[in-house]
Write an enzyme that holds these catalytic residues in place. Structure first.
Site, PDB file in Angstrom:
ATOM      1  N   LEU A  33      -3.765  -3.059 -11.371  1.00 36.62           N
ATOM      2  CA  LEU A  33      -3.610  -1.259 -11.758  1.00 36.62           C
ATOM      3  C   LEU A  33      -5.636  -1.055 -12.752  1.00 36.62           C
ATOM      4  CD1 LEU A  33      -0.804  -1.761 -13.981  1.00 36.62           C
ATOM      5  CD2 LEU A  33      -1.031  -0.345 -12.505  1.00 36.62           C
ATOM      6  N   HIS A  37      -4.343   4.421 -12.489  1.00 36.38           N
ATOM      7  CA  HIS A  37      -2.810   3.986 -13.028  1.00 36.38           C
ATOM      8  C   HIS A  37      -2.735   4.816 -14.927  1.00 36.38           C
ATOM      9  CE1 HIS A  37      -3.393   1.192  -9.539  1.00 36.38           C
ATOM     10  NE2 HIS A  37      -2.326   2.099  -8.722  1.00 36.38           N
ATOM     11  N   GLN A  61       6.006  -1.466   2.766  1.00 36.65           N
ATOM     12  CA  GLN A  61       5.412  -0.188   3.115  1.00 36.65           C
ATOM     13  C   GLN A  61       4.405  -0.278   4.150  1.00 36.65           C
ATOM     14  OE1 GLN A  61       4.552   1.116  -0.802  1.00 36.65           O
ATOM     15  NE2 GLN A  61       3.023   2.049  -0.538  1.00 36.65           N
ATOM     16  N   ARG A 187      -7.720  -1.036  -4.408  1.00 37.31           N
ATOM     17  CA  ARG A 187      -8.655  -1.249  -2.525  1.00 37.31           C
ATOM     18  C   ARG A 187      -9.962  -2.069  -3.018  1.00 37.31           C
ATOM     19  NH1 ARG A 187      -5.383  -1.020   2.179  1.00 37.31           N
ATOM     20  NH2 ARG A 187      -3.357  -0.838   1.013  1.00 37.31           N
TER      21      ARG A 187
HETATM   22  O1  PAF Z   1       0.931   4.068  -4.406  1.00 38.20           O
HETATM   23  C1  PAF Z   1       1.832   3.127  -4.626  1.00 38.20           C
HETATM   24  O2  PAF Z   1       1.419   2.442  -5.012  1.00 38.20           O
HETATM   25  C2  PAF Z   1       2.786   3.277  -3.699  1.00 38.20           C
HETATM   26  O3  PAF Z   1       2.767   3.864  -2.322  1.00 38.20           O
HETATM   27  C3  PAF Z   1       4.001   3.277  -4.253  1.00 38.20           C
HETATM   28  C4  PAF Z   1       4.446   4.624  -4.753  1.00 38.20           C
HETATM   29  C5  PAF Z   1       4.361   2.927  -5.969  1.00 38.20           C
HETATM   30  C6  PAF Z   1       5.472   2.727  -3.619  1.00 38.20           C
HETATM   31  O4  PAF Z   1       4.965   1.895  -3.429  1.00 38.20           O
END
Ligand code: PAF
EC number: 6.3.2.1
Length: 284
Positions: A33, A37, A61, A187
């Site tokens: 974070l 965030h 993902q 990142r």
């Molecule tokens: O943006 C992100 O951190 C991710 O794509 C999410 C929305 C938490 C889904 O895993």
């Protein structure tokens, strides 16, 4: 702040809140974070009675095993930040809690998930849509908060929520930036110092391109010029620089008052993929 790791535990907690008439906000994250965030948490705090932040590095993902492996996992530090920001529940399920043996469902949102980041990351947005749908159903949130930096992701989530009649309001919050303009991202911490210096060229070149387009420059020429400038600055490869409608992410050949436009780009520095986006407004 309570930390919950199971669907059953979360349901029991949310049931009590709902019985008391509380409105629930959720901030889905993959951890690592940063202030970006936390700005979502602040928005959720202001617009909901109870705030859940989720931390789950969603394996489905990722289209690249190395990327999943090296994704920063900093749960303890994340928990401290979330507690300080006034989160009520940190929901941090395990992979087997989210995807038990036999799990076989994927949500595919066509149209808005195609091209841009969806063009190079096979299955990425199916993974995002699937996990976000699960998180929304598990948290029963009234409002869900996402950052506009991931503009295509927000559009995919909005389309899914509309199409599946999910009873949640999607709230998109502005991109947070470093003082020099670089969009905050988990990142960024993987950038070497010399890459960090180059990274700032991404928002700088995009801002100039957006201003040129707003001033009437030929759109394809302006996009090609920006991609060339990014390559000259040291980005390799430059994945895309595109102008899209903010409403449906269709490519835009011209600006009009009816369709708000967004300049979107993705480019690599070493093995770090950076994305950014900004609104392109017609002059008043
Ligand atoms: O943006 C992100 O951190 C991710 O794509 C999410 C929305 C938490 C889904 O895993």
């Amino acid at each position: 702040m309570e930390t919950i790791t199971t669907v059953a535990g979360l349901r029991a907690c949310v049931r009590k809140w709902k019985q008391a008439g509380d409105r629930v906000g959720v901030v889905p994250t993959m951890g690592a974070l940063h202030e970006g965030h936390l700005s979502l948490v602040h928005a959720a705090r202001a617009q909901a009675d109870r705030v859940i932040a989720t931390v789950f590095v969603n394996p489905i993902q990722f289209d690249n095993a190395d990327d999943l492996e090296t994704y920063p996992r900093t749960l303890e530090a994340d928990a401290c930040l979330l507690k300080g920001a006034g989160v009520d529940v940190l929901y941090a399920p395990t992979v087997s809690q989210m995807y038990p043996p036999g799990f076989a469902t994927r949500i595919n949102v066509s149209g808005v998930s195609e091209g841009l980041c969806g063009g190079t990351r096979a299955g990425h947005f199916d993974g995002v849509a699937t996990v976000v749908c699960k998180l929304l159903m598990q948290t029963l949130a009234d409002r869900a908060f996402f950052g506009e930096k991931d503009f295509q992701q927000v559009q995919v989530v909005r389309r899914m929520v509309t199409d599946l009649d999910l009873p949640v309001e999607v709230v998109a919050c502005p991109t947070q930036r470093e003082a020099d303009g670089l969009a905050l991202s988990s990142r960024n911490r993987r950038l070497a110092p010399h890459q960090r210096q180059i990274a700032v060229a991404l928002p700088r070149i995009m801002r100039a391109c957006a201003a040129d387009i707003a001033a009437g420059a030929d759109i394809p020429a302006a996009l090609t010029q920006a991609a060339g400038q990014l390559a000259d600055a040291g980005f390799e490869p430059v994945e895309y620089v595109e102008l899209r409608s903010e409403l449906d992410l269709q490519p835009l050949a011209s600006l009009s008052g009816d369709a708000p436009a967004r300049l979107l780009a993705a480019a690599w520095l070493g093995d770090v993929r950076l994305i950014d986006g900004m609104a392109v407004a017609l002059p008043e």
